[in-house]
Design an enzyme around this catalytic site. Sequence first.
Site, short mmCIF file in Angstrom:
data_model
loop_
_atom_site.label_atom_id
_atom_site.label_comp_id
_atom_site.label_asym_id
_atom_site.label_seq_id
_atom_site.Cartn_x
_atom_site.Cartn_y
_atom_site.Cartn_z
N SER A 79 11.16 -9.25 -1.20
CA SER A 79 11.64 -9.61 -2.54
C SER A 79 11.10 -8.68 -3.63
O SER A 79 11.39 -7.50 -3.64
CB SER A 79 11.29 -11.07 -2.82
OG SER A 79 11.89 -11.52 -4.00
N ASP A 297 17.53 -12.20 -5.62
CA ASP A 297 17.60 -13.65 -5.75
C ASP A 297 16.99 -14.16 -7.06
O ASP A 297 17.05 -15.35 -7.35
CB ASP A 297 16.98 -14.37 -4.54
CG ASP A 297 15.49 -14.09 -4.35
OD1 ASP A 297 14.89 -13.39 -5.21
OD2 ASP A 297 14.92 -14.57 -3.36
N GLU A 387 13.26 -21.84 -11.53
CA GLU A 387 11.89 -21.56 -11.93
C GLU A 387 11.93 -20.61 -13.11
O GLU A 387 12.93 -19.90 -13.32
CB GLU A 387 11.11 -20.93 -10.77
CG GLU A 387 10.82 -21.90 -9.65
CD GLU A 387 9.82 -21.35 -8.66
OE1 GLU A 387 8.73 -21.94 -8.55
OE2 GLU A 387 10.11 -20.34 -8.00
N ALA A 388 10.84 -20.57 -13.88
CA ALA A 388 10.80 -19.69 -15.04
C ALA A 388 10.98 -18.23 -14.64
O ALA A 388 11.45 -17.41 -15.43
CB ALA A 388 9.49 -19.87 -15.79
N ARG A 523 -5.05 -20.80 -11.21
CA ARG A 523 -4.16 -20.32 -12.26
C ARG A 523 -4.19 -21.31 -13.42
O ARG A 523 -4.06 -22.52 -13.22
CB ARG A 523 -2.75 -20.14 -11.73
CG ARG A 523 -2.69 -19.21 -10.52
CD ARG A 523 -1.28 -18.84 -10.13
NE ARG A 523 -1.25 -18.09 -8.88
CZ ARG A 523 -1.51 -16.79 -8.76
NH1 ARG A 523 -1.84 -16.11 -9.85
NH2 ARG A 523 -1.48 -16.19 -7.59
#
Length: 558
Positions: A79, A297, A387-388, A523
Site C-alpha cells: 500500500s 485504496d 477513516e481520516a 499514540r
Amino acid sequence: MIRSQAALKMANNNHNYKTVYAFAREMHPKTEKFDVQYGTAGFRAKASTLGYVMYRMGLLAVLRARYKKGCIGVMITASHNPEPDNGVKLIDPCGEMLEQSWEKWATKFANVGDDQLEEVINEIVTQLNIEMTQRVEILVGKDTRPSSPSLAKALCDGILALSGKPIDYGIVTTPQLHYFVYCRNSRHEYGLPTEEGYYRKLCNAFKKLRGQKFDVGNYSNEVFYDGANGVGAKKIKYFQECLGDSLKIGMYNDELIGTGKLNYMCGADYVKTTQSFPHGVPQEINQRCCSVDGDADRLMYYYLDEDKKCHLLDGDRIAILIAEYLKEVVESTGLEVDLGLVQTAYANGASTKYITKKLKVPVSFACTGVKYLHHQALKFEIGVYFEANGHGTVIFKKEFKEKLRSALKDSSSDEVKSAIEKLLVVIDLVNETVGDAISDMLLVETILHSKGWSVQDWEGAYTDLPNRLMKVSVKDRAKIQTTDAERRCVKPDGLQDAIDAIVDKYNAGRSFVRPSGTEDLVRVYAEASTREEADQLALEIALKVYEMAGGIGPEPTL
C-alpha cells in the site's frame, strides 16, 4: 529434488502431500527468526524477508477457499509503504477482508518452524473439517513493486502445493482484486470479473449521472490526480480513455514501472501525514487535486490557496459529502431508509458535530482499522465508512437493493421512479467490497458536480478543530488498554482520570491515547479551539502517558 511447478502438480495428483510439503519447504524455507503478525493490512515487511511467508499464504489461501467453498483472492502489496517493503493480504469470497478469526491461522502459518508446517496444516484441516479434494481457484494480484513478481512466484508455489489453481490477474489495484473475487463468487451478479468489466461498470455509471453538462455552477470539470507512482497511476489512464470529456484528469506522478519512486514524497499518505502538497503536482492556486496511495485504496483531496497554504479534505470530509448526498437522494425516493456513518476516534470533533447536529445522520464509532469500520457499517441499510486517512466506501445491504427494485416496479410516480433509478446508478458507481480510491474519486466528482460546488464550497461546510498527533515511546505498549472504540483508557489505573482533568482545562478540548499495533509506542491525539491549545494539550497528555505508562527515552516535547 523437485523444484518445478509441474513437479509439484504431479506430486499433488498422487496425493503425496508429505512429499510436496518437504520439497516446497526446500524451495521456500523460513529464513527469519522474528515473528510477524497478520493484521488489517495483512503482513508487511522488507520484501527480501517475505518469500517463505508468501509460500505459506498460498497454502492457507487454498485451505480458506476450500473451507468457504468458493474462490478467494491474494493481493501482493504494501500500500502506502516505501518501495523496499512489500506485503500480502487475503480476500474473502464476498470481496471483504479475511475473517478476523482466521488471522490467528495466518499468523501461525507464517511463524511456525519448517519442521512443524505439515503438523499445522493437518491441525487446521482436522479442526475445521476441511474437504481436501475440492479444486479451488485463487485470484492473485500485485502492485508495481519490483519485488512483486518473485513473491507472486512463491505464493503460486504454495497454491499449487495443495492442488489449488492460481489465476494471475497481473498488476491491479487492491480494490480491483476485491471486486474480481466478489464478481466470480456472485456468479457475475455484481459485475464481470475482468478489468474491462470493472472500468465499464464504473465509467458507465459516472457518465450517466453526469449527463451532458460538464461545468456546473462553481464546479470545474478538471481534477489533478497524483498516482503516487504506483498502480493507480497506471490504471487511471484506462479511466481517462473511457470517460472522455466527461472528466478531465490531469495525471501526475505516473512514472513507468521501475522508474518512479513509489509513494516517495507523493501519494495520499504523504499528503495526509505532512499536510503539504505532493511533489510532482503543479501548484496551481485553487485547483482541485487528489492523491491515491500505492495500491489505490486511499484517497485524499486538497488545494492551495492564494497564500500557498495547503487545505486538506480528508476521509472525514469525503464521508460527510457522500452521506449528505445519499440522504438527499434517498429522501427524494420517499422510502424510509436506515442510513448511518461510521468513524474512528481520529475523526475531527467538528465533523462528528456537523454529521449529528446538521445532517442528523446517526454516527457509530469503531476501532481503528477498516475491517472494524466495515463490520460496523453492515448494521445499516446504507453504511458509509471512512477513516481520516481516506480509506473507506459505502455498503448497500442486499435487502435494501431489493427494496429499491420493488419500489421502482410498484411506484406510479415518475418523480419517485427517477430518484430510485438515480440511486441504483449511484450504487453501481461504488465499489462496495473495500475502500477504492478511484471509485471514491468518481463519486466525489459526481457529488460536487451535482451541487455545482468548487473545492472551496465543499470545505466551507464546517471548520475542523485544530489537532495534534504525538507518539510516546514506552517499555511495554500492552500496559495501555482501551475501550469505547479506543476513546477511553482503562489501563493503567488512573490514566483516564488524569486525561479528563487535563482536557477540562481547554476550550473544545478532546484527547485520547491508544497503543500502536506494531511498536512499543502510545499514540496521543488531541484537539482544541486553537492551534496553540491543541499543541499544548497534546504535550500535557503525552507527558502524563510518559509518567504513568512506563515511558522510555527522552520526555516528549513539541
